[in-house]
Design a protein around this motif. Structure first.
Motif, mmCIF file in Angstrom:
data_model
loop_
_atom_site.group_PDB
_atom_site.id
_atom_site.type_symbol
_atom_site.label_atom_id
_atom_site.label_comp_id
_atom_site.label_asym_id
_atom_site.label_seq_id
_atom_site.Cartn_x
_atom_site.Cartn_y
_atom_site.Cartn_z
ATOM 1 N N ASN A 11 0.853 -1.183 0.000
ATOM 2 C CA ASN A 11 0.000 0.000 0.000
ATOM 3 C C ASN A 11 0.890 1.235 0.000
ATOM 4 O OD1 ASN A 11 -2.542 -1.352 0.265
ATOM 5 N ND2 ASN A 11 -2.031 -1.728 2.398
ATOM 6 N N TYR A 13 0.894 5.128 0.765
ATOM 7 C CA TYR A 13 0.166 6.194 1.430
ATOM 8 C C TYR A 13 0.814 7.510 1.029
ATOM 9 C CZ TYR A 13 -1.529 2.293 4.170
ATOM 10 O OH TYR A 13 -2.082 1.111 4.557
ATOM 11 N N VAL A 20 -6.418 2.859 4.635
ATOM 12 C CA VAL A 20 -7.105 1.657 4.164
ATOM 13 C C VAL A 20 -8.359 1.541 5.009
ATOM 14 C CG1 VAL A 20 -6.996 -0.851 4.003
ATOM 15 C CG2 VAL A 20 -4.977 0.505 3.476
#
Length: 72
Positions: A11, A13, A20
């Motif tokens: 992920n 960011y 999330v």
């Protein structure tokens, strides 16, 4: 630790507003006793856990270049 991982999820960011959504990992698809590792490569992030029975949650700060290992 002597674990063998068979996949990775990454992920990105972009800023402190990137998150999330609440979700639940489907542990059963990872075997009877799955082990999941979470690695932080960027700035400190919030990592929240929510109890699915009580809806109470716990909060951890995950610091840069740290790893957390979760097992059942």
């Amino acid at each position: 630790m002597n674990f063998h991982f068979n996949g990775v999820l990454v992920n990105l960011y972009r800023n402190n507003n990137s998150t999330v959504a609440w979700h639940r990992d489907k542990e059963s698809k990872y075997g009877k006793r799955p082990v999941i590792a979470s690695v932080s490569l960027g700035q400190t992030r919030n990592f929240d856990f929510k109890n699915i029975k009580t809806s109470l949650f716990s909060h951890l700060n995950i610091f840069k270049f740290k790893i957390m290992v979760f097992g059942t």
